[in-house]
Enzyme design. Structure first.
Site, PDB file in Angstrom:
ATOM      1  CE1 TYR A 172      -3.985   2.200   0.471  1.00  7.84           C
ATOM      2  CE2 TYR A 172      -2.359   3.024   2.362  1.00  7.84           C
ATOM      3  CZ  TYR A 172      -3.735   3.086   1.706  1.00  7.84           C
ATOM      4  OH  TYR A 172      -4.567   4.168   1.497  1.00  7.84           O
ATOM      5  CE  LYS A 176      -3.782   4.798  -1.757  1.00  8.18           C
ATOM      6  NZ  LYS A 176      -4.741   5.439  -2.738  1.00  8.18           N
TER       7      LYS A 176
END
Length: 276
Positions: A172, A176
């Site tokens: 993740y 990002k």
């Protein structure tokens, strides 16, 4: 060389009137707040969702109550944004239904949390496909349309985790953080392509690309976090609370406004001071 320039007469908050916006993950959480904010400012919003058709239907009902039924202020579109072909189809569907695309908000995202030692190949790849490849494919499809129109706005919804990292979220965090580089490169290429196209108005709205990094926001993504852990997280936030989806949406609306034409390639934090 012209040093002084005419000031735009557009009032901030009004110039999304008549624009068409595509918001991925746009029927729940932060995405729903963004969809509502843009629709409330006069934009037509195509809210994309992955698979929760019941929630999408409920969201449309809520929007009809809020904005009326006389026009298609908000429409729902099912799509798998991890697929390049699906991303291209989604943009084409929005243009076919609404005639153009002026705003793209890449908000859809997933988490599959495991430590690096336990993360599988599929855990890694699925998150990359949705959170990073999807925004690339969608921006690639939308940017050409925006260049032809001579204006457009692309906003990437990243995360404070992309700035700080977090145990158990290597996939993740990588996606990002990757959105930062994608944002800055797209911002440069959008400006270059628009100038090359001959459709550029130096004092018009232009095409801008920016990223927003929410901190810990009160959405259903936090529901699985134990209360003690959530209390510890809130304790690390200088402002002492979780953020609200509407606070993220307010910034996105600002960045999509014509009056924000001189802001591009930037990363904006909405995190209560968590990363500063």
């Amino acid at each position: 060389m012209t040093i002084t320039a005419p000031f735009a007469t557009t009032t901030a908050g009004q110039s999304v009137q008549g624009r068409v916006a595509l918001v991925t993950g746009g029927t729940r959480g932060i995405g729903a707040a963004i969809s509502r904010s843009l629709a409330g400012a006069g934009a037509t919003v195509a809210a994309a969702y992955a698979g929760n058709a019941r929630r999408a239907s409920d969201f449309l009902d809520e929007c009809r109550t809020e904005f009326g039924t006389e026009n298609e202020r908000v429409t729902a579109h099912q799509s798998d944004v991890s697929s390049a072909d699906e991303c291209r189809r989604l943009v084409a569907d929005v243009v076919e239904r609404h005639g153009r695309i002026d705003i793209l908000v890449n908000n859809a995202g997933i988490t599959i949390d495991r430590t690096v030692a336990r993360m599988t190949d599929d855990d890694w790849q699925q998150v990359l496909d949705v959170n990073l490849s999807g925004p690339f494919y969608l921006a690639q499809a939308a940017l050409g349309r925006m260049v032809e129109q001579g204006s457009g706005r692309i906003v990437m919804i990243s995360s404070v985790i992309g700035e700080t990292g977090n145990i158990g979220q290597a996939n993740y965090a990588a996606t990002k953080s990757g959105l930062f580089g994608l944002t800055k490169t797209l911002a440069r290429e959008a400006a270059f392509q628009l100038a090359k196209s001959g459709h550029q108005d130096p004092y018009g709205p232009g095409i801008t690309v920016n990223a927003v990094t929410p901190g810990f926001i009160a959405t259903d993504m936090l529901e699985h976090i134990p209360a003690k852990v959530l209390d510890r997280i809130v304790g690390q936030v200088p402002l002492g609370r979780l953020g609200r989806p509407e606070e993220v949406a307010r910034l996105v609306r600002f960045l999509t406004d014509d009056a924000s034409a001189y802001i591009t390639g930037q990363v904006w934090g909405v995190n209560g001071g968590l990363d500063m």
